[in-house]
Design a protein around this motif. Structure first.
Motif, PDB file in Angstrom:
ATOM      1  N   LEU A 212      -6.046 -12.521  -3.228  1.00 15.81           N
ATOM      2  CA  LEU A 212      -5.741 -11.132  -2.885  1.00 15.81           C
ATOM      3  C   LEU A 212      -4.583 -11.009  -1.893  1.00 15.81           C
ATOM      4  N   MET A 213      -4.683 -11.682  -0.765  1.00 13.23           N
ATOM      5  CA  MET A 213      -3.631 -11.547   0.249  1.00 13.23           C
ATOM      6  C   MET A 213      -2.307 -12.123  -0.245  1.00 13.23           C
ATOM      7  N   ARG A 214      -2.348 -13.233  -0.960  1.00 17.09           N
ATOM      8  CA  ARG A 214      -1.110 -13.791  -1.507  1.00 17.09           C
ATOM      9  C   ARG A 214      -0.442 -12.792  -2.444  1.00 17.09           C
ATOM     10  N   THR A 215      -1.243 -12.127  -3.271  1.00 15.73           N
ATOM     11  CA  THR A 215      -0.699 -11.132  -4.198  1.00 15.73           C
ATOM     12  C   THR A 215      -0.070  -9.976  -3.441  1.00 15.73           C
ATOM     13  N   LEU A 216      -0.796  -9.421  -2.500  1.00 21.16           N
ATOM     14  CA  LEU A 216      -0.274  -8.281  -1.739  1.00 21.16           C
ATOM     15  C   LEU A 216       0.984  -8.662  -0.959  1.00 21.16           C
ATOM     16  N   LEU A 217       0.927  -9.785  -0.268  1.00 17.02           N
ATOM     17  CA  LEU A 217       2.032 -10.170   0.602  1.00 17.02           C
ATOM     18  C   LEU A 217       3.274 -10.625  -0.163  1.00 17.02           C
ATOM     19  N   SER A 218       3.097 -11.060  -1.395  1.00 13.80           N
ATOM     20  CA  SER A 218       4.254 -11.505  -2.177  1.00 13.80           C
ATOM     21  C   SER A 218       4.915 -10.368  -2.949  1.00 13.80           C
ATOM     22  N   HIS A 219       4.252  -9.216  -3.041  1.00 16.69           N
ATOM     23  CA  HIS A 219       4.828  -8.117  -3.823  1.00 16.69           C
ATOM     24  C   HIS A 219       5.981  -7.482  -3.044  1.00 16.69           C
ATOM     25  N   PRO A 220       7.119  -7.284  -3.712  1.00 21.42           N
ATOM     26  CA  PRO A 220       8.285  -6.737  -3.001  1.00 21.42           C
ATOM     27  C   PRO A 220       8.101  -5.308  -2.497  1.00 21.42           C
ATOM     28  N   ASN A 221       7.176  -4.551  -3.061  1.00 20.34           N
ATOM     29  CA  ASN A 221       6.969  -3.169  -2.619  1.00 20.34           C
ATOM     30  C   ASN A 221       5.898  -3.030  -1.547  1.00 20.34           C
ATOM     31  N   VAL A 222       5.299  -4.120  -1.140  1.00 23.03           N
ATOM     32  CA  VAL A 222       4.294  -4.080  -0.073  1.00 23.03           C
ATOM     33  C   VAL A 222       4.945  -4.647   1.182  1.00 23.03           C
ATOM     34  N   ASP A 223       5.106  -3.803   2.188  1.00 21.41           N
ATOM     35  CA  ASP A 223       5.716  -4.290   3.421  1.00 21.41           C
ATOM     36  C   ASP A 223       4.757  -4.264   4.610  1.00 21.41           C
ATOM     37  N   GLU A 224       3.496  -3.882   4.337  1.00 21.34           N
ATOM     38  CA  GLU A 224       2.509  -3.835   5.412  1.00 21.34           C
ATOM     39  C   GLU A 224       1.117  -3.936   4.806  1.00 21.34           C
ATOM     40  N   VAL A 225       0.285  -4.761   5.409  1.00 19.50           N
ATOM     41  CA  VAL A 225      -1.120  -4.872   5.019  1.00 19.50           C
ATOM     42  C   VAL A 225      -1.944  -4.688   6.282  1.00 19.50           C
ATOM     43  N   ILE A 226      -2.788  -3.677   6.283  1.00 20.17           N
ATOM     44  CA  ILE A 226      -3.658  -3.423   7.434  1.00 20.17           C
ATOM     45  C   ILE A 226      -5.034  -3.968   7.100  1.00 20.17           C
ATOM     46  N   LEU A 227      -5.480  -4.942   7.893  1.00 19.11           N
ATOM     47  CA  LEU A 227      -6.812  -5.513   7.722  1.00 19.11           C
ATOM     48  C   LEU A 227      -7.742  -4.905   8.752  1.00 19.11           C
ATOM     49  N   LEU A 228      -8.789  -4.249   8.278  1.00 18.66           N
ATOM     50  CA  LEU A 228      -9.776  -3.670   9.182  1.00 18.66           C
ATOM     51  C   LEU A 228     -10.920  -4.660   9.358  1.00 18.66           C
ATOM     52  N   HIS A 229     -11.140  -5.068  10.586  1.00 13.65           N
ATOM     53  CA  HIS A 229     -12.224  -5.994  10.911  1.00 13.65           C
ATOM     54  C   HIS A 229     -13.355  -5.166  11.527  1.00 13.65           C
ATOM     55  N   SER A 230     -14.355  -4.877  10.707  1.00 12.42           N
ATOM     56  CA  SER A 230     -15.410  -3.959  11.135  1.00 12.42           C
ATOM     57  C   SER A 230     -16.673  -4.651  11.623  1.00 12.42           C
ATOM     58  N   ASN A 231     -16.729  -5.944  11.502  1.00 14.02           N
ATOM     59  CA  ASN A 231     -17.896  -6.694  11.961  1.00 14.02           C
ATOM     60  C   ASN A 231     -17.432  -7.751  12.960  1.00 14.02           C
ATOM     61  N   PRO A 232     -17.830  -7.633  14.226  1.00 16.57           N
ATOM     62  CA  PRO A 232     -17.345  -8.581  15.227  1.00 16.57           C
ATOM     63  C   PRO A 232     -17.779 -10.027  14.953  1.00 16.57           C
ATOM     64  N   LYS A 233     -18.856 -10.210  14.221  1.00 19.97           N
ATOM     65  CA  LYS A 233     -19.334 -11.562  13.929  1.00 19.97           C
ATOM     66  C   LYS A 233     -18.465 -12.282  12.897  1.00 19.97           C
ATOM     67  N   THR A 234     -17.764 -11.515  12.072  1.00 20.81           N
ATOM     68  CA  THR A 234     -16.946 -12.137  11.027  1.00 20.81           C
ATOM     69  C   THR A 234     -15.455 -11.869  11.205  1.00 20.81           C
ATOM     70  N   ALA A 235     -15.077 -11.245  12.295  1.00 20.70           N
ATOM     71  CA  ALA A 235     -13.671 -10.922  12.524  1.00 20.70           C
ATOM     72  C   ALA A 235     -12.845 -12.196  12.669  1.00 20.70           C
ATOM     73  N   PHE A 236     -11.626 -12.140  12.183  1.00 21.56           N
ATOM     74  CA  PHE A 236     -10.688 -13.253  12.302  1.00 21.56           C
ATOM     75  C   PHE A 236      -9.289 -12.658  12.365  1.00 21.56           C
ATOM     76  N   HIS A 237      -8.320 -13.474  12.651  1.00 21.48           N
ATOM     77  CA  HIS A 237      -6.946 -13.003  12.753  1.00 21.48           C
ATOM     78  C   HIS A 237      -6.139 -13.615  11.616  1.00 21.48           C
ATOM     79  N   PHE A 238      -5.660 -12.789  10.702  1.00 17.54           N
ATOM     80  CA  PHE A 238      -4.819 -13.249   9.600  1.00 17.54           C
ATOM     81  C   PHE A 238      -3.380 -13.218  10.088  1.00 17.54           C
ATOM     82  N   VAL A 239      -2.753 -14.375  10.149  1.00 15.79           N
ATOM     83  CA  VAL A 239      -1.410 -14.474  10.709  1.00 15.79           C
ATOM     84  C   VAL A 239      -0.365 -14.375   9.600  1.00 15.79           C
ATOM     85  N   HIS A 240       0.403 -13.299   9.655  1.00 16.99           N
ATOM     86  CA  HIS A 240       1.518 -13.086   8.734  1.00 16.99           C
ATOM     87  C   HIS A 240       2.316 -11.906   9.277  1.00 16.99           C
ATOM     88  N   PRO A 241       3.642 -11.939   9.161  1.00 16.29           N
ATOM     89  CA  PRO A 241       4.455 -10.835   9.701  1.00 16.29           C
ATOM     90  C   PRO A 241       4.139  -9.463   9.110  1.00 16.29           C
TER      91      PRO A 241
END
Length: 111
Positions: free
Chosen positions: A10-39
Motif C-alpha cells: 500500500l505505502m509503496r504504491t501511494l508513495l511511488s505514484h506521481p500524483n500523490v505528494d502527501e500521505v497522512i498516517l493517522l495513528h489512533s492507537n498508542p499501543k500500535t503507533a509507529f513512525h513511518f519515515v518518508h519525505p
C-alpha cells in the motif's frame, strides 16, 4: 495496524505514484503507533481525536491536507499504481462525486 502498513504494498504504491505528494498516517492507537519515515509522509497522533470521534476522525483530519483532493484508504487495502491512476482519471471527470474501487450497484434504487 503497523504490520499492515509496513509489510503490504500500500505505502509503496501511494508513495511511488506521481500524483500523490502527501500521505497522512493517522495513528489512533498508542499501543500500535509507529513512525513511518518518508519525505511524503506525515505521521499524526490521533489518539485523543479517535476517543472523541471514532472513525469520523479521517474526515476531520482532511482539513490538514495540503491538496483539495483526498483519498481515504484503510490499512488493509492493496491496489496497483495503475488502479490508483484509474481512480484519479475517473474522479477528474466529475470531482463532485465519490469514486470507489468497486463502484455502486444502483439496480433497484428508487432515487
Amino acid at each position: 495496524r503497523p504490520r499492515m502498513i509496513q509489510e503490504s504494498t500500500l505505502m509503496r504504491t501511494l508513495l511511488s505514484h506521481p500524483n500523490v505528494d502527501e500521505v497522512i498516517l493517522l495513528h489512533s492507537n498508542p499501543k500500535t503507533a509507529f513512525h513511518f519515515v518518508h519525505p511524503k509522509v506525515i505521521n499524526l497522533d490521533s489518539t485523543r481525536q479517535n476517543d472523541e470521534m471514532g472513525l469520523s476522525l479521517r474526515f476531520y483530519f482532511c482539513q490538514l491536507a495540503k491538496n483539495p483532493w483526498v483519498i481515504h484508504v484503510d490499512d488493509d487495502m492493496e491496489f496497483t499504481v495503475g488502479t490508483l491512476s484509474e481512480l484519479f482519471i475517473e474522479f477528474a471527470r466529475n470531482p463532485r462525486r465519490i469514486v470507489g474501487r468497486f463502484g455502486r450497484d444502483t439496480v433497484g434504487d428508487e432515487n
